[in-house]
Design a protein around this motif. Structure first.
Motif, PDB file in Angstrom:
ATOM      1  N   ALA A 157       0.839  -1.201   0.000  1.00  6.47           N
ATOM      2  CA  ALA A 157       0.000   0.000   0.000  1.00  6.47           C
ATOM      3  C   ALA A 157       0.875   1.253   0.000  1.00  6.47           C
ATOM      4  O   ALA A 157       0.549   2.257  -0.654  1.00  6.47           O
ATOM      5  N   LEU A 158       1.980   1.206   0.721  1.00  3.67           N
ATOM      6  CA  LEU A 158       2.918   2.339   0.718  1.00  3.67           C
ATOM      7  C   LEU A 158       3.488   2.548  -0.674  1.00  3.67           C
ATOM      8  O   LEU A 158       3.602   3.679  -1.146  1.00  3.67           O
ATOM      9  N   ALA A 159       3.864   1.452  -1.324  1.00  2.00           N
ATOM     10  CA  ALA A 159       4.446   1.542  -2.660  1.00  2.00           C
ATOM     11  C   ALA A 159       3.435   2.079  -3.660  1.00  2.00           C
ATOM     12  O   ALA A 159       3.804   2.753  -4.621  1.00  2.00           O
ATOM     13  N   GLY A 160       2.148   1.824  -3.408  1.00  2.00           N
ATOM     14  CA  GLY A 160       1.092   2.324  -4.275  1.00  2.00           C
ATOM     15  C   GLY A 160       0.970   3.834  -4.226  1.00  2.00           C
ATOM     16  O   GLY A 160       0.540   4.468  -5.189  1.00  2.00           O
ATOM     17  N   GLY A 161       1.308   4.420  -3.075  1.00  2.00           N
ATOM     18  CA  GLY A 161       1.307   5.866  -2.965  1.00  2.00           C
ATOM     19  C   GLY A 161       0.003   6.484  -2.511  1.00  2.00           C
ATOM     20  O   GLY A 161      -0.067   7.693  -2.312  1.00  2.00           O
ATOM     21  N   ASP A 162      -1.045   5.692  -2.323  1.00  2.00           N
ATOM     22  CA  ASP A 162      -2.332   6.226  -1.875  1.00  2.00           C
ATOM     23  C   ASP A 162      -2.355   6.247  -0.350  1.00  2.00           C
ATOM     24  O   ASP A 162      -2.319   5.191   0.293  1.00  2.00           O
ATOM     25  N   ARG A 163      -2.400   7.429   0.236  1.00  2.00           N
ATOM     26  CA  ARG A 163      -2.305   7.554   1.694  1.00  2.00           C
ATOM     27  C   ARG A 163      -3.505   6.930   2.403  1.00  2.00           C
ATOM     28  O   ARG A 163      -3.339   6.300   3.455  1.00  2.00           O
ATOM     29  N   ALA A 164      -4.699   7.053   1.865  1.00  2.00           N
ATOM     30  CA  ALA A 164      -5.889   6.510   2.527  1.00  2.00           C
ATOM     31  C   ALA A 164      -5.796   4.985   2.650  1.00  2.00           C
ATOM     32  O   ALA A 164      -6.083   4.419   3.702  1.00  2.00           O
ATOM     33  N   VAL A 165      -5.382   4.344   1.572  1.00  2.00           N
ATOM     34  CA  VAL A 165      -5.235   2.887   1.589  1.00  2.00           C
ATOM     35  C   VAL A 165      -4.102   2.492   2.542  1.00  2.00           C
ATOM     36  O   VAL A 165      -4.220   1.519   3.299  1.00  2.00           O
ATOM     37  N   ALA A 166      -3.032   3.272   2.527  1.00  2.00           N
ATOM     38  CA  ALA A 166      -1.889   2.980   3.393  1.00  2.00           C
ATOM     39  C   ALA A 166      -2.262   3.112   4.871  1.00  2.00           C
ATOM     40  O   ALA A 166      -1.798   2.329   5.695  1.00  2.00           O
ATOM     41  N   GLU A 167      -3.107   4.074   5.203  1.00  2.00           N
ATOM     42  CA  GLU A 167      -3.501   4.260   6.599  1.00  2.00           C
ATOM     43  C   GLU A 167      -4.326   3.085   7.102  1.00  2.00           C
ATOM     44  O   GLU A 167      -4.162   2.638   8.236  1.00  2.00           O
ATOM     45  N   VAL A 168      -5.210   2.577   6.258  1.00  2.87           N
ATOM     46  CA  VAL A 168      -6.016   1.410   6.640  1.00  2.87           C
ATOM     47  C   VAL A 168      -5.102   0.201   6.852  1.00  2.87           C
ATOM     48  O   VAL A 168      -5.218  -0.524   7.845  1.00  2.87           O
ATOM     49  N   ALA A 169      -4.176  -0.005   5.938  1.00  2.00           N
ATOM     50  CA  ALA A 169      -3.238  -1.127   6.046  1.00  2.00           C
ATOM     51  C   ALA A 169      -2.322  -0.946   7.255  1.00  2.00           C
ATOM     52  O   ALA A 169      -1.963  -1.925   7.918  1.00  2.00           O
ATOM     53  N   THR A 216       5.476   3.689  11.137  1.00  3.88           N
ATOM     54  CA  THR A 216       4.948   5.043  11.318  1.00  3.88           C
ATOM     55  C   THR A 216       5.775   6.061  10.542  1.00  3.88           C
ATOM     56  O   THR A 216       5.224   6.946   9.875  1.00  3.88           O
ATOM     57  N   LEU A 217       7.085   5.932  10.617  1.00  2.93           N
ATOM     58  CA  LEU A 217       7.959   6.851   9.884  1.00  2.93           C
ATOM     59  C   LEU A 217       7.735   6.739   8.374  1.00  2.93           C
ATOM     60  O   LEU A 217       7.705   7.745   7.662  1.00  2.93           O
ATOM     61  N   GLN A 218       7.562   5.518   7.884  1.00  4.60           N
ATOM     62  CA  GLN A 218       7.315   5.313   6.455  1.00  4.60           C
ATOM     63  C   GLN A 218       6.008   5.964   6.039  1.00  4.60           C
ATOM     64  O   GLN A 218       5.912   6.584   4.985  1.00  4.60           O
ATOM     65  N   LEU A 219       4.980   5.824   6.883  1.00  5.47           N
ATOM     66  CA  LEU A 219       3.677   6.411   6.569  1.00  5.47           C
ATOM     67  C   LEU A 219       3.776   7.929   6.569  1.00  5.47           C
ATOM     68  O   LEU A 219       3.206   8.595   5.694  1.00  5.47           O
ATOM     69  N   ASN A 220       4.525   8.497   7.512  1.00  7.48           N
ATOM     70  CA  ASN A 220       4.659   9.955   7.584  1.00  7.48           C
ATOM     71  C   ASN A 220       5.440  10.504   6.397  1.00  7.48           C
ATOM     72  O   ASN A 220       5.193  11.632   5.965  1.00  7.48           O
ATOM     73  N   LYS A 221       6.365   9.744   5.867  1.00  8.98           N
ATOM     74  CA  LYS A 221       7.106  10.183   4.682  1.00  8.98           C
ATOM     75  C   LYS A 221       6.229  10.227   3.454  1.00  8.98           C
ATOM     76  O   LYS A 221       6.511  10.971   2.511  1.00  8.98           O
TER      77      LYS A 221
END
Length: 87
Positions: A38-50, A80-85
């Motif tokens: 999900a992070l690699a996809g770049g969509d923050r909403a999807v990444a937050e759920v994951a 968390t750091l990856q998500l914030n980036k």
């Protein structure tokens, strides 16, 4: 193979615990890989759920004795750091 009845039971219990731990660890790794995808996809909403699912999976692994609490803290901090980036 042991001859004593209690030792035979111990072998069975050990094998069952091993299989359970292996399944739980594999499930945790799968959830973490979905988060990384999900992070690699770049969509923050999807990444937050994951991210939320991954955090829950790591906490469950700690409660079941699969991960040490400090290892879990390190993994959660890294996620968390990856998500914030991504922001």
């Amino acid at each position: 193979m042991p001859n004593i009845k209690s030792s035979k039971k111990d072998v069975i219990k050990s094998r069952v615990a091993y299989e359970n731990n292996k399944a739980n660890k594999s499930a945790m790794k799968t959830v973490i890989k979905k988060y990384e995808a999900a992070l690699a996809g770049g969509d923050r909403a999807v990444a937050e759920v994951a991210y939320k699912q991954a955090i829950v999976a790591v906490d469950k692994a700690v409660s079941k004795g699969i991960l040490h609490k400090n290892t879990a803290a390190r993994k959660k901090s890294s996620m968390t750091l990856q998500l914030n980036k991504l922001a």
